[in-house]
Design a protein around this motif. Sequence first.
Motif, mmCIF file in Angstrom:
data_model
loop_
_atom_site.group_PDB
_atom_site.id
_atom_site.type_symbol
_atom_site.label_atom_id
_atom_site.label_comp_id
_atom_site.label_asym_id
_atom_site.label_seq_id
_atom_site.Cartn_x
_atom_site.Cartn_y
_atom_site.Cartn_z
ATOM 1 N N LEU A 237 -2.173 3.284 -2.014
ATOM 2 C CA LEU A 237 -2.389 2.007 -1.338
ATOM 3 C C LEU A 237 -1.419 1.836 -0.169
ATOM 4 O O LEU A 237 -1.806 1.369 0.909
ATOM 5 C CB LEU A 237 -2.239 0.858 -2.334
ATOM 6 N N TYR A 242 -1.383 -0.879 2.867
ATOM 7 C CA TYR A 242 -1.371 -2.116 2.088
ATOM 8 C C TYR A 242 0.044 -2.515 1.679
ATOM 9 O O TYR A 242 0.878 -1.669 1.334
ATOM 10 C CB TYR A 242 -2.212 -1.945 0.814
ATOM 11 N N ASP A 243 0.294 -3.812 1.717
ATOM 12 C CA ASP A 243 1.403 -4.423 1.000
ATOM 13 C C ASP A 243 0.796 -5.536 0.151
ATOM 14 O O ASP A 243 -0.434 -5.690 0.123
ATOM 15 C CB ASP A 243 2.486 -4.937 1.946
ATOM 16 N N THR A 246 -1.475 -8.073 2.169
ATOM 17 C CA THR A 246 -2.725 -7.532 2.728
ATOM 18 C C THR A 246 -3.698 -7.126 1.626
ATOM 19 O O THR A 246 -4.913 -7.279 1.785
ATOM 20 C CB THR A 246 -2.449 -6.326 3.649
ATOM 21 N N LEU A 247 -3.183 -6.619 0.498
ATOM 22 C CA LEU A 247 -4.079 -6.242 -0.589
ATOM 23 C C LEU A 247 -4.730 -7.483 -1.196
ATOM 24 O O LEU A 247 -5.937 -7.499 -1.463
ATOM 25 C CB LEU A 247 -3.327 -5.459 -1.658
ATOM 26 N N THR A 250 -7.382 -8.552 1.206
ATOM 27 C CA THR A 250 -8.572 -7.701 1.141
ATOM 28 C C THR A 250 -9.448 -8.089 -0.042
ATOM 29 O O THR A 250 -10.678 -8.076 0.050
ATOM 30 C CB THR A 250 -8.172 -6.220 1.042
ATOM 31 N N THR A 256 -9.751 -4.591 5.600
ATOM 32 C CA THR A 256 -8.669 -3.674 5.265
ATOM 33 C C THR A 256 -7.598 -3.681 6.359
ATOM 34 O O THR A 256 -7.842 -4.163 7.472
ATOM 35 C CB THR A 256 -9.202 -2.240 5.123
ATOM 36 N N PRO A 257 -6.411 -3.117 6.059
ATOM 37 C CA PRO A 257 -5.375 -3.038 7.087
ATOM 38 C C PRO A 257 -5.802 -2.225 8.305
ATOM 39 O O PRO A 257 -5.258 -2.403 9.398
ATOM 40 C CB PRO A 257 -4.205 -2.367 6.361
ATOM 41 N N ALA A 286 -2.552 -7.452 -7.097
ATOM 42 C CA ALA A 286 -1.916 -6.661 -6.040
ATOM 43 C C ALA A 286 -0.499 -6.262 -6.450
ATOM 44 O O ALA A 286 -0.084 -5.106 -6.230
ATOM 45 C CB ALA A 286 -1.880 -7.452 -4.740
#
Length: 293
Positions: A237, A242-243, A246-247, A250, A256-257, A286
């Motif tokens: 991820l 992703y952090d 952002t996850l 999403t 998505t990033p 997440a």
Amino acid sequence: MRTFLILVAVVVVVGLGVAIYMLKPVTGPARDLTLTANAERGAYLIRLGGCIGCHTDTANGGAELAGGEGLVTPFGTFHAPNITPDPNAGIGNWTLAEFSKAMSDGEGPQGHLYPAFPYENYTLMSDQEIVDLFAALQAVPPVSTPAPPHEIGFPFNIRLALAGWKNLFFHPHRYEADTSRSERWNRGRYLVTGPGHCVMCHSPRNALGAIEAGQELTGNPDGGTGGRAPSLLAASLVDEGYDLDTLAQTLADGFTPGFDVLGGAMGEVISESTAYWTQDDREAAAAYLLEED
């Protein structure tokens, strides 16, 4: 001749022993089904557990929860059943005890259920959640159209054989929190491995259709949907950009990033399930996937 008869007797005894073991019931802890139901909480569980996405044939304009489009697998095509309260086409004649057994032990009134229905994950749900979910499903509009039958051939169409599969791979139990981790991390772990059943699609399967032990969330080239289910390990991820924020985002909108939009089966999971989760639940999932407390 005597030696031959002894060998035959040994084979018969061993065979009977294996048969008895493989056919024995597989059940989890008894549930308290006398709890007061809350259909409003249950309505959230319908979204949390992905019921609408699986049990609605959205692509063909099917009625909500009246049966899903075919799930293509190496064993055949499975059609999620009608779970509206219609007494004939749906589960209107089911008792709470029968519903609980299906969710907890993978066994319905018609016999053993195929693990395409993720009872391996739903078994982790609490007694209160089972009671609430049943109340919510009984409150949706009934639909009298039955779902199509499964399209699976011999020997996979023999439900009794699922008793052996369960004895090998299914261990019904309730979620147990890891007291060394935070409440948010535990909530995320519960969602991912429990009702959200992310682990079901994003893990490789062995030849008998069970998750490969120790390979949970490492991705599945098939994913049980005809498409690839990518790895959800923290390192994978992070590599995708992703952090935690952002996850969680999403899971809310599908972006998505990398400025892409998730479609296909995952797009449906988002639009029919995770988009309806609370922000706290999305962040909890997440946090667990990214190994953050």
